[in-house]
Design a protein around this motif. Structure first.
Motif, short mmCIF file in Angstrom:
data_model
loop_
_atom_site.label_atom_id
_atom_site.label_comp_id
_atom_site.label_asym_id
_atom_site.label_seq_id
_atom_site.Cartn_x
_atom_site.Cartn_y
_atom_site.Cartn_z
N ARG A 70 0.86 -1.19 0.00
CA ARG A 70 0.00 0.00 0.00
C ARG A 70 0.89 1.24 0.00
NH1 ARG A 70 -5.20 0.98 3.90
NH2 ARG A 70 -5.76 2.97 2.99
N ASP A 96 -7.64 -4.74 3.00
CA ASP A 96 -6.41 -3.97 3.16
C ASP A 96 -6.17 -3.64 4.63
OD1 ASP A 96 -7.59 -0.70 2.01
OD2 ASP A 96 -8.37 -2.06 3.50
N HIS A 101 -2.59 -4.19 0.32
CA HIS A 101 -3.89 -4.51 -0.25
C HIS A 101 -3.87 -5.97 -0.67
CE1 HIS A 101 -5.06 -0.28 -0.70
NE2 HIS A 101 -3.90 -0.05 -1.28
#
Length: 120
Positions: A70, A96, A101
């Motif tokens: 992420r 997430d 994610h």
């Protein structure tokens, strides 16, 4: 060959529950680590497949898992299917945390055959 009539419909709700539970077990409290991505993906896929098989439904499953850091980068995925819309189905779960994610997709392909002519 034994032909089955009717058969169960693909239950996206049941599949979604399996995926969410598996992700929670595998990725709970995990921080992004590129050295562990393959292990996590394989674990998610294997666990989902075993759980789905234990439901004893007349389906073959195709499962994909994507885990990415992420960091603000975009990700676009797409798929095309040519299948029986009455029997087959798909379920996608996105997850997430602060560092990564995950997207897990399950395709369920019915193995029920309504009549012998469908074999040809």
């Amino acid at each position: 060959m034994d032909f089955q009539e009717g058969g169960e419909e693909f239950s996206a709700e049941d599949v979604e529950t399996v995926i969410k539970n598996t992700i929670a077990v595998v990725l709970e409290n995990a921080m992004y680590d590129p050295a562990k991505i393959n292990v996590w993906c394989n674990s998610i896929i294997d666990s989902c497949l075993k759980e789905l098989q234990s439901l004893n439904r007349p389906y073959k499953y195709v499962i994909t898992a994507v885990i990415m850091q992420r960091n603000g980068a975009g990700l676009v995925t797409s798929a095309a299917t040519y299948w029986d819309q009455q029997k087959d189905g798909v379920c996608k779960v996105s997850w997430d945390n602060d560092t990564m994610h995950a997207i897990v997709t399950v395709y369920g392909l019915s193995v029920n055959i309504d009549n012998q002519n469908e074999i040809d």
